[in-house]
Every structure is written in C-alpha cells, then in structure tokens.
Design a protein around this motif. Structure first.
Motif, PDB file in Angstrom:
ATOM      1  N   VAL A  17      -5.992   6.384  15.858  1.00 13.82           N
ATOM      2  CA  VAL A  17      -5.013   6.289  14.773  1.00 13.82           C
ATOM      3  C   VAL A  17      -4.990   7.540  13.895  1.00 13.82           C
ATOM      4  CG1 VAL A  17      -5.340   3.792  14.727  1.00 13.82           C
ATOM      5  CG2 VAL A  17      -6.537   5.217  13.045  1.00 13.82           C
ATOM      6  N   LYS A  18      -5.891   8.458  14.152  1.00 23.67           N
ATOM      7  CA  LYS A  18      -5.990   9.664  13.324  1.00 23.67           C
ATOM      8  C   LYS A  18      -4.669  10.430  13.341  1.00 23.67           C
ATOM      9  CE  LYS A  18     -10.046  11.256  13.633  1.00 23.67           C
ATOM     10  NZ  LYS A  18     -11.278  11.921  14.126  1.00 23.67           N
ATOM     11  N   GLY A  19      -4.207  10.813  12.162  1.00 25.66           N
ATOM     12  CA  GLY A  19      -2.948  11.542  12.057  1.00 25.66           C
ATOM     13  C   GLY A  19      -1.734  10.641  11.917  1.00 25.66           C
ATOM     14  N   ARG A  20      -1.910   9.348  12.176  1.00 30.35           N
ATOM     15  CA  ARG A  20      -0.792   8.404  12.064  1.00 30.35           C
ATOM     16  C   ARG A  20      -1.006   7.389  10.941  1.00 30.35           C
ATOM     17  NH1 ARG A  20       0.176   4.895  16.052  1.00 30.35           N
ATOM     18  NH2 ARG A  20      -1.995   4.813  16.777  1.00 30.35           N
ATOM     19  N   PHE A  21      -2.257   7.007  10.714  1.00 26.18           N
ATOM     20  CA  PHE A  21      -2.591   6.009   9.694  1.00 26.18           C
ATOM     21  C   PHE A  21      -3.275   6.685   8.517  1.00 26.18           C
ATOM     22  CE2 PHE A  21      -3.118   2.026  12.632  1.00 26.18           C
ATOM     23  CZ  PHE A  21      -1.876   2.291  13.186  1.00 26.18           C
ATOM     24  N   THR A  22      -3.044   6.123   7.322  1.00 26.16           N
ATOM     25  CA  THR A  22      -3.698   6.616   6.120  1.00 26.16           C
ATOM     26  C   THR A  22      -4.229   5.438   5.316  1.00 26.16           C
ATOM     27  OG1 THR A  22      -2.188   8.507   6.009  1.00 26.16           O
ATOM     28  CG2 THR A  22      -3.441   7.975   4.024  1.00 26.16           C
ATOM     29  N   ILE A  23      -5.509   5.473   5.010  1.00 27.26           N
ATOM     30  CA  ILE A  23      -6.119   4.434   4.185  1.00 27.26           C
ATOM     31  C   ILE A  23      -6.234   4.952   2.757  1.00 27.26           C
ATOM     32  CG2 ILE A  23      -8.490   5.182   4.721  1.00 27.26           C
ATOM     33  CD1 ILE A  23      -9.314   2.214   4.600  1.00 27.26           C
ATOM     34  N   SER A  24      -5.973   4.068   1.802  1.00 33.97           N
ATOM     35  CA  SER A  24      -6.084   4.454   0.399  1.00 33.97           C
ATOM     36  C   SER A  24      -6.632   3.284  -0.401  1.00 33.97           C
ATOM     37  CB  SER A  24      -4.731   4.898  -0.153  1.00 33.97           C
ATOM     38  OG  SER A  24      -3.786   3.851  -0.067  1.00 33.97           O
ATOM     39  N   LYS A  25      -7.075   3.592  -1.611  1.00 31.53           N
ATOM     40  CA  LYS A  25      -7.684   2.555  -2.443  1.00 31.53           C
ATOM     41  C   LYS A  25      -7.222   2.697  -3.871  1.00 31.53           C
ATOM     42  CE  LYS A  25     -12.200   0.544  -3.560  1.00 31.53           C
ATOM     43  NZ  LYS A  25     -13.674   0.760  -3.548  1.00 31.53           N
ATOM     44  N   ASP A  26      -6.866   1.584  -4.470  1.00 34.13           N
ATOM     45  CA  ASP A  26      -6.502   1.534  -5.876  1.00 34.13           C
ATOM     46  C   ASP A  26      -7.642   0.796  -6.593  1.00 34.13           C
ATOM     47  OD1 ASP A  26      -5.514   0.950  -8.409  1.00 34.13           O
ATOM     48  OD2 ASP A  26      -3.478   0.665  -7.698  1.00 34.13           O
ATOM     49  N   ASN A  27      -8.542   1.555  -7.200  1.00 36.15           N
ATOM     50  CA  ASN A  27      -9.718   0.937  -7.826  1.00 36.15           C
ATOM     51  C   ASN A  27      -9.337   0.019  -8.982  1.00 36.15           C
ATOM     52  OD1 ASN A  27     -11.956   1.900  -6.284  1.00 36.15           O
ATOM     53  ND2 ASN A  27     -11.632   3.922  -7.175  1.00 36.15           N
ATOM     54  N   ALA A  28      -8.297   0.411  -9.716  1.00 35.00           N
ATOM     55  CA  ALA A  28      -7.891  -0.389 -10.871  1.00 35.00           C
ATOM     56  C   ALA A  28      -7.406  -1.775 -10.449  1.00 35.00           C
ATOM     57  CB  ALA A  28      -6.802   0.337 -11.642  1.00 35.00           C
ATOM     58  N   LYS A  29      -6.806  -1.852  -9.253  1.00 39.81           N
ATOM     59  CA  LYS A  29      -6.263  -3.117  -8.772  1.00 39.81           C
ATOM     60  C   LYS A  29      -7.143  -3.773  -7.718  1.00 39.81           C
ATOM     61  CE  LYS A  29      -1.446  -1.868  -9.654  1.00 39.81           C
ATOM     62  NZ  LYS A  29      -0.090  -1.707  -9.070  1.00 39.81           N
ATOM     63  N   ASN A  30      -8.290  -3.152  -7.411  1.00 40.82           N
ATOM     64  CA  ASN A  30      -9.182  -3.697  -6.386  1.00 40.82           C
ATOM     65  C   ASN A  30      -8.435  -3.961  -5.082  1.00 40.82           C
ATOM     66  OD1 ASN A  30     -11.912  -3.857  -6.821  1.00 40.82           O
ATOM     67  ND2 ASN A  30     -11.955  -6.059  -7.132  1.00 40.82           N
ATOM     68  N   THR A  31      -7.626  -2.986  -4.699  1.00 42.11           N
ATOM     69  CA  THR A  31      -6.753  -3.136  -3.534  1.00 42.11           C
ATOM     70  C   THR A  31      -6.891  -1.919  -2.629  1.00 42.11           C
ATOM     71  OG1 THR A  31      -5.176  -4.444  -4.804  1.00 42.11           O
ATOM     72  CG2 THR A  31      -4.361  -3.434  -2.788  1.00 42.11           C
ATOM     73  N   ILE A  32      -6.862  -2.164  -1.327  1.00 40.08           N
ATOM     74  CA  ILE A  32      -6.762  -1.049  -0.386  1.00 40.08           C
ATOM     75  C   ILE A  32      -5.481  -1.203   0.424  1.00 40.08           C
ATOM     76  CG2 ILE A  32      -9.252  -0.680  -0.244  1.00 40.08           C
ATOM     77  CD1 ILE A  32      -9.148  -1.986   2.557  1.00 40.08           C
ATOM     78  N   HIS A  33      -5.001  -0.086   0.943  1.00 41.58           N
ATOM     79  CA  HIS A  33      -3.770  -0.067   1.718  1.00 41.58           C
ATOM     80  C   HIS A  33      -4.019   0.663   3.035  1.00 41.58           C
ATOM     81  CE1 HIS A  33      -1.606  -1.363  -1.877  1.00 41.58           C
ATOM     82  NE2 HIS A  33      -2.274  -0.436  -2.539  1.00 41.58           N
ATOM     83  N   LEU A  34      -3.199   0.353   4.006  1.00 42.02           N
ATOM     84  CA  LEU A  34      -3.197   1.087   5.271  1.00 42.02           C
ATOM     85  C   LEU A  34      -1.746   1.418   5.606  1.00 42.02           C
ATOM     86  CD1 LEU A  34      -5.069   2.117   7.558  1.00 42.02           C
ATOM     87  CD2 LEU A  34      -4.427   0.057   8.838  1.00 42.02           C
ATOM     88  N   GLN A  35      -1.393   2.675   5.413  1.00 41.25           N
ATOM     89  CA  GLN A  35      -0.064   3.143   5.777  1.00 41.25           C
ATOM     90  C   GLN A  35      -0.082   3.507   7.255  1.00 41.25           C
ATOM     91  OE1 GLN A  35       2.847   3.345   3.928  1.00 41.25           O
ATOM     92  NE2 GLN A  35       3.785   3.904   5.883  1.00 41.25           N
ATOM     93  N   MET A  36       0.766   2.849   8.030  1.00 38.26           N
ATOM     94  CA  MET A  36       0.784   3.061   9.476  1.00 38.26           C
ATOM     95  C   MET A  36       2.127   3.648   9.877  1.00 38.26           C
ATOM     96  SD  MET A  36      -1.096  -0.444  10.727  1.00 38.26           S
ATOM     97  CE  MET A  36       0.296  -1.472  10.296  1.00 38.26           C
TER      98      MET A  36
END
Length: 122
Positions: free
Chosen positions: A62-81
């Motif tokens: 998935v390298k180069g296609r997916f991006t993981i991110s984290k919003d510490n204030a909202k205790n949420t993580i995302h995966l942009q695919m």
C-alpha cells in the motif's frame, strides 16, 4: 472500557479513493501506536499501516497509495486510500498498539474495532 469504531468503508471502482476513520474512546491513546489491518476472504489478517505520531509505517503493498494520520485532539485515526485495486478488497480493522513503538504484528495490538468492509470492483 476501550472502544474503537471504524467508518468510511464501501464499494468503489478500481482507481478510486476511500477514507476510513477510527474513533477511539475509553481512554487517551497518545502513548500508544495505532494501526490498520485488513482481512480478505480466506486470508489471514495482515498489517496495512501504523502511526506513532509523527512517524508512520506502511506495508509494501500500500506504500505510496495509502496515508495514515492521527488527530490527537479527537482520538481518531484515518486511512486515506487512493488508487484502490481489487486486491485491496477486505474488512479493515483499526487497532491500538500495546506500546508507543511502531509494530506490524497482530500480537502487538490489544484493542480492535469491529471492522469496516472495503470492496473494490474491477
């Protein structure tokens, strides 16, 4: 009680994009790595991506296609695919790592969401 709830899955054509979210509750997770795993029909659970802010790590597939991110204030993580492929079809799970250090093994994570289905049509 730790609770993880994934959302954002669905059906998309090959080449399309989806953004998965995982809302965590029960405690703060600033001292833990968090990750995404997936399980395709008939296959084992496999590592996709992990974040121990600001460091990230990805499976080669998935390298180069997916991006993981984290919003510490909202205790949420995302995966942009992006640039999704039929082989990305799976149930995607978010998980909380036992430690802050990035890990890729299933056994290094001890809290899991219920999963969200991603289906990529050709």
């Amino acid at each position: 009680q730790v609770r993880l709830v994934e959302s954002g899955g669905g059906l998309v054509q090959a080449g399309g994009s989806l953004r998965l979210s995982c809302a965590a509750s029960g405690r703060t997770f600033s001292d833990n790595a968090m990750g995404w795993f997936r399980q395709a029909p008939g296959k084992e659970l496999e590592f996709v991506a992990a974040i121990s802010w600001p460091t990230t790590y990805y499976a080669d597939s998935v390298k180069g296609r997916f991006t993981i991110s984290k919003d510490n204030a909202k205790n949420t993580i995302h995966l942009q695919m992006n640039s999704l492929k039929p082989e990305d079809t799976a149930v995607y799970y978010c998980a909380v790592g036992k430690l802050l250090v990035l890990r890729t093994r299933v056994d290094d994570y001890d809290a899991w969401g219920q999963g969200t289905q991603v289906t990529v049509s050709s």
